[in-house]
Design a protein around this motif. Structure first.
Motif, PDB file in Angstrom:
ATOM      1  N   ALA A 254     -15.171  -2.265  -3.728  1.00 47.14           N
ATOM      2  CA  ALA A 254     -15.936  -2.332  -2.291  1.00 47.14           C
ATOM      3  C   ALA A 254     -16.875  -1.013  -2.271  1.00 47.14           C
ATOM      4  CB  ALA A 254     -15.159  -2.492  -1.128  1.00 47.14           C
ATOM      5  N   SER A 255     -15.791   0.095  -2.469  1.00 47.85           N
ATOM      6  CA  SER A 255     -16.558   1.480  -1.926  1.00 47.85           C
ATOM      7  C   SER A 255     -17.610   1.779  -3.047  1.00 47.85           C
ATOM      8  CB  SER A 255     -15.465   2.683  -2.006  1.00 47.85           C
ATOM      9  OG  SER A 255     -14.643   2.459  -3.059  1.00 47.85           O
ATOM     10  N   ARG A 256     -17.506   1.182  -4.258  1.00 45.45           N
ATOM     11  CA  ARG A 256     -18.300   1.353  -5.385  1.00 45.45           C
ATOM     12  C   ARG A 256     -19.764   0.722  -5.108  1.00 45.45           C
ATOM     13  NH1 ARG A 256     -19.318  -0.802 -10.905  1.00 45.45           N
ATOM     14  NH2 ARG A 256     -19.738   0.887 -12.228  1.00 45.45           N
ATOM     15  N   ALA A 257     -19.624  -0.366  -4.346  1.00 44.64           N
ATOM     16  CA  ALA A 257     -20.912  -1.167  -3.837  1.00 44.64           C
ATOM     17  C   ALA A 257     -21.504  -0.371  -2.337  1.00 44.64           C
ATOM     18  CB  ALA A 257     -20.490  -2.427  -3.451  1.00 44.64           C
ATOM     19  N   ASN A 258     -20.971   0.882  -2.210  1.00 46.22           N
ATOM     20  CA  ASN A 258     -21.470   1.441  -1.309  1.00 46.22           C
ATOM     21  C   ASN A 258     -21.156   0.943   0.145  1.00 46.22           C
ATOM     22  OD1 ASN A 258     -22.757   4.071  -0.595  1.00 46.22           O
ATOM     23  ND2 ASN A 258     -24.703   2.984  -0.108  1.00 46.22           N
ATOM     24  N   LEU A 259     -19.848   0.447   0.273  1.00 48.59           N
ATOM     25  CA  LEU A 259     -19.494  -0.005   1.602  1.00 48.59           C
ATOM     26  C   LEU A 259     -18.321   1.149   2.023  1.00 48.59           C
ATOM     27  CD1 LEU A 259     -18.654  -3.837   0.844  1.00 48.59           C
ATOM     28  CD2 LEU A 259     -20.672  -2.735   1.916  1.00 48.59           C
ATOM     29  N   SER A 260     -18.336   1.333   3.399  1.00 49.51           N
ATOM     30  CA  SER A 260     -17.316   2.204   4.058  1.00 49.51           C
ATOM     31  C   SER A 260     -15.962   1.542   4.103  1.00 49.51           C
ATOM     32  CB  SER A 260     -17.712   2.521   5.458  1.00 49.51           C
ATOM     33  OG  SER A 260     -17.860   1.614   6.164  1.00 49.51           O
ATOM     34  N   VAL A 261     -15.115   1.913   3.460  1.00 46.81           N
ATOM     35  CA  VAL A 261     -13.627   1.108   3.402  1.00 46.81           C
ATOM     36  C   VAL A 261     -12.556   2.010   3.724  1.00 46.81           C
ATOM     37  CG1 VAL A 261     -12.053   0.335   1.614  1.00 46.81           C
ATOM     38  CG2 VAL A 261     -14.724   0.263   1.188  1.00 46.81           C
ATOM     39  N   LEU A 262     -11.654   1.553   4.196  1.00 48.74           N
ATOM     40  CA  LEU A 262     -10.394   2.044   4.819  1.00 48.74           C
ATOM     41  C   LEU A 262      -9.167   1.192   4.151  1.00 48.74           C
ATOM     42  CD1 LEU A 262      -8.655   4.242   6.512  1.00 48.74           C
ATOM     43  CD2 LEU A 262      -8.738   2.421   8.277  1.00 48.74           C
ATOM     44  N   MET A 263      -8.287   1.911   3.349  1.00 44.69           N
ATOM     45  CA  MET A 263      -7.042   1.507   3.211  1.00 44.69           C
ATOM     46  C   MET A 263      -5.930   1.499   4.406  1.00 44.69           C
ATOM     47  SD  MET A 263      -6.798   1.848  -0.799  1.00 44.69           S
ATOM     48  CE  MET A 263      -7.203   3.779  -0.711  1.00 44.69           C
ATOM     49  N   LEU A 264      -5.252   0.649   4.893  1.00 43.78           N
ATOM     50  CA  LEU A 264      -4.246   0.888   5.687  1.00 43.78           C
ATOM     51  C   LEU A 264      -2.790   0.461   4.958  1.00 43.78           C
ATOM     52  CD1 LEU A 264      -5.360  -0.394   9.173  1.00 43.78           C
ATOM     53  CD2 LEU A 264      -4.510   1.906   8.690  1.00 43.78           C
ATOM     54  N   ASP A 265      -1.661   1.295   5.225  1.00 43.66           N
ATOM     55  CA  ASP A 265      -0.547   0.921   4.636  1.00 43.66           C
ATOM     56  C   ASP A 265       0.657   1.406   5.364  1.00 43.66           C
ATOM     57  OD1 ASP A 265       1.880   0.697   2.629  1.00 43.66           O
ATOM     58  OD2 ASP A 265       0.253  -0.101   1.304  1.00 43.66           O
ATOM     59  N   ARG A 266       1.720   0.569   5.619  1.00 45.72           N
ATOM     60  CA  ARG A 266       2.924   1.056   6.340  1.00 45.72           C
ATOM     61  C   ARG A 266       3.855   1.958   5.483  1.00 45.72           C
ATOM     62  NH1 ARG A 266       7.499  -2.511   5.061  1.00 45.72           N
ATOM     63  NH2 ARG A 266       6.945  -3.774   3.109  1.00 45.72           N
ATOM     64  N   GLY A 267       3.220   2.468   4.202  1.00 44.04           N
ATOM     65  CA  GLY A 267       4.240   3.365   3.606  1.00 44.04           C
ATOM     66  C   GLY A 267       3.256   4.241   2.611  1.00 44.04           C
ATOM     67  N   ALA A 268       3.662   4.604   1.619  1.00 46.82           N
ATOM     68  CA  ALA A 268       2.793   5.495   0.521  1.00 46.82           C
ATOM     69  C   ALA A 268       2.264   4.516  -0.193  1.00 46.82           C
ATOM     70  CB  ALA A 268       3.863   6.278  -0.236  1.00 46.82           C
ATOM     71  N   TYR A 269       0.875   5.071  -0.752  1.00 44.73           N
ATOM     72  CA  TYR A 269      -0.054   4.233  -1.465  1.00 44.73           C
ATOM     73  C   TYR A 269       0.650   3.832  -2.638  1.00 44.73           C
ATOM     74  CZ  TYR A 269      -1.255   8.885  -3.076  1.00 44.73           C
ATOM     75  OH  TYR A 269      -1.333  10.180  -3.611  1.00 44.73           O
ATOM     76  N   GLY A 270       0.586   2.453  -3.232  1.00 50.74           N
ATOM     77  CA  GLY A 270       1.156   2.221  -4.439  1.00 50.74           C
ATOM     78  C   GLY A 270       2.156   1.163  -4.307  1.00 50.74           C
ATOM     79  N   GLY A 271       2.580   1.091  -3.168  1.00 46.90           N
ATOM     80  CA  GLY A 271       3.637  -0.060  -2.879  1.00 46.90           C
ATOM     81  C   GLY A 271       4.784   0.065  -3.768  1.00 46.90           C
ATOM     82  N   ASN A 272       4.859  -1.211  -4.323  1.00 46.92           N
ATOM     83  CA  ASN A 272       6.363  -1.217  -5.337  1.00 46.92           C
ATOM     84  C   ASN A 272       6.208  -0.569  -6.592  1.00 46.92           C
ATOM     85  OD1 ASN A 272       7.805  -2.762  -3.402  1.00 46.92           O
ATOM     86  ND2 ASN A 272       6.794  -4.813  -4.214  1.00 46.92           N
ATOM     87  N   LEU A 273       4.959  -0.107  -6.871  1.00 39.49           N
ATOM     88  CA  LEU A 273       4.817   0.925  -7.852  1.00 39.49           C
ATOM     89  C   LEU A 273       5.852   2.066  -7.889  1.00 39.49           C
ATOM     90  CD1 LEU A 273       1.132   0.968  -8.776  1.00 39.49           C
ATOM     91  CD2 LEU A 273       2.829  -0.339 -10.055  1.00 39.49           C
ATOM     92  N   ASN A 274       5.777   2.466  -6.766  1.00 39.28           N
ATOM     93  CA  ASN A 274       6.668   3.757  -6.356  1.00 39.28           C
ATOM     94  C   ASN A 274       8.244   3.471  -6.539  1.00 39.28           C
ATOM     95  OD1 ASN A 274       4.361   5.721  -5.533  1.00 39.28           O
ATOM     96  ND2 ASN A 274       4.232   3.997  -3.652  1.00 39.28           N
ATOM     97  N   ASN A 275       8.731   2.199  -6.259  1.00 41.28           N
ATOM     98  CA  ASN A 275       9.969   1.949  -6.906  1.00 41.28           C
ATOM     99  C   ASN A 275      10.191   1.464  -8.355  1.00 41.28           C
ATOM    100  OD1 ASN A 275      10.554   2.467  -3.948  1.00 41.28           O
ATOM    101  ND2 ASN A 275       9.592   0.290  -3.343  1.00 41.28           N
ATOM    102  N   THR A 276       9.269   1.616  -9.270  1.00 43.28           N
ATOM    103  CA  THR A 276       9.435   1.214 -10.388  1.00 43.28           C
ATOM    104  C   THR A 276       9.530   2.376 -11.358  1.00 43.28           C
ATOM    105  OG1 THR A 276       8.256  -0.813  -9.969  1.00 43.28           O
ATOM    106  CG2 THR A 276       8.419  -0.201 -12.241  1.00 43.28           C
ATOM    107  N   ALA A 277      10.458   2.507 -12.247  1.00 48.94           N
ATOM    108  CA  ALA A 277      10.855   3.744 -13.160  1.00 48.94           C
ATOM    109  C   ALA A 277       9.541   3.688 -13.942  1.00 48.94           C
ATOM    110  CB  ALA A 277      12.080   3.695 -13.519  1.00 48.94           C
ATOM    111  N   GLU A 278       9.493   2.623 -14.761  1.00 51.93           N
ATOM    112  CA  GLU A 278       8.757   2.723 -16.007  1.00 51.93           C
ATOM    113  C   GLU A 278       8.022   1.121 -16.160  1.00 51.93           C
ATOM    114  OE1 GLU A 278      10.574   3.692 -19.362  1.00 51.93           O
ATOM    115  OE2 GLU A 278      10.047   5.575 -19.033  1.00 51.93           O
ATOM    116  N   ILE A 279       6.645   1.236 -16.232  1.00 50.04           N
ATOM    117  CA  ILE A 279       5.939  -0.139 -16.418  1.00 50.04           C
ATOM    118  C   ILE A 279       5.470  -0.109 -18.111  1.00 50.04           C
ATOM    119  CG2 ILE A 279       3.926  -1.351 -15.844  1.00 50.04           C
ATOM    120  CD1 ILE A 279       4.088  -0.168 -13.096  1.00 50.04           C
TER     121      ILE A 279
END
Length: 310
Positions: free
Chosen positions: A25-50
């Motif tokens: 969306a931002s690459r299409a020149n739109l103004s974008v806000l991401m809102l999250d109740r925690g750190a960006y990445g979600g469950n990625l932050n709880n995953t040791a290795e992918i």
């Protein structure tokens, strides 16, 4: 009340799907806000290795989260902390309120809040999470090659994931709370013909046990006889359902009777300008790759939607 901040699109959730939508969306020149109740990445932050995300032979979850965030913000997308408590309609605009006493207005909203694994809520489950307790065979099965694993559950996901684990484990024991499986007959047939699988019925897990390092087994209760037991194992995979994180959107009437957001194949809900992606939808595979795919579609569709408004 803080001032009302306006964006073209607010993305609720900054996991892999949300960050991908933000990038498109931002690459299409739109103004974008991401809102999250925690750190960006979600469950990625709880995953040791992918080990199953295209382009990386192996990568740590937090590292992938950072790379996705860097990609998502390179075209101007912003990130803010806060739990969304309500989304309301104001003509063609959407009003988003958070628990941080912030209010945002957007032309479009992307719901990317995901789902949470339903827990057993027994002793040891949280203590051994990531140390033998898992909710994703595709994610973690490779760490248990030639080991004895326990799968808890009797539905499609439990039996399918149990079959998947037999490709890696020496033995898979499925503990079923009822006296029969709830999985579809064709799935059951495949499992019953697998020499590495065994099924124990009328059995509930009462505790997950282990040493200082890892899981060593489970304590069980027979729901018919009342007998208490213990089964030694190297890992416990739990499949007793998922819970969509959608309580903030009940007023929009876009949820099914289980709480999942209903969308078409363009990620559009029944409300024009409100999209949903990733695990918050009823989807057959909950993986980084599928969330990213949904996010790419939604990001492009947001652009098309906003363009149609002008």
């Amino acid at each position: 009340m803080a001032e009302n901040k306006q964006y073209d699109v607010v993305i609720i959730g900054a996991g892999p799907g949300g960050m991908t939508a933000a990038m498109y969306a931002s690459r299409a020149n739109l103004s974008v806000l991401m809102l999250d109740r925690g750190a960006y990445g979600g469950n990625l932050n709880n995953t040791a290795e992918i080990e199953n995300y295209t382009g990386f032979k192996k990568i740590k979850g937090p590292e992938l989260a950072q790379q996705m965030y860097d990609g998502a913000t390179q075209f101007g997308a912003e990130y803010a902390y806060g739990t969304v408590t309500k989304v309301e309609l104001d003509g063609n605009l959407k009003k988003i309120t958070t628990d941080m006493d912030e209010t945002y207005t957007a032309k479009a909203v992307v719901i990317a809040t995901g789902s949470d694994h339903r827990r057993l809520d027994v002793p040891g489950e949280e203590d051994f999470s990531g140390r033998g307790v898992s909710y994703c065979a595709v994610c973690d099965g490779a760490f248990f090659k030639n080991k004895h694993l326990i799968v808890v559950g009797g539905g499609d996901a439990a039996v399918e994931e149990g079959v998947y684990l037999t490709q890696l484990a020496s033995k898979v024991t499925v503990l079923v709370r009822r006296d029969e499986l709830r999985a579809e007959p064709i799935i059951q047939a495949e499992a019953m013909n697998n020499d590495k699988m065994e099924f124990i019925y009328n059995t509930s897990v009462t505790e997950i046990i282990g040493d200082d390092i890892k899981v060593t087994g489970v304590k069980t209760h027979n729901n018919k006889t009342g007998e208490e037991g213990k089964i030694a194992a190297d890992g416990v995979f739990i499949y007793v359902g998922n819970i969509p994180m959608t309580t903030s959107f009940t007023n929009l009437n876009i949820l099914d009777d289980q709480g999942w957001v209903k969308t078409d194949d363009r990620m559009q809900t029944a409300i024009p300008g409100i999209f949903a992606i990733g695990d918050v939808r009823e989807t057959p595979l909950r993986q980084v790759a599928t969330a990213v795919g949904d996010g790419a579609i939604a990001g492009q569709q947001v652009y098309e939607y906003i363009k149609s408004m002008n």
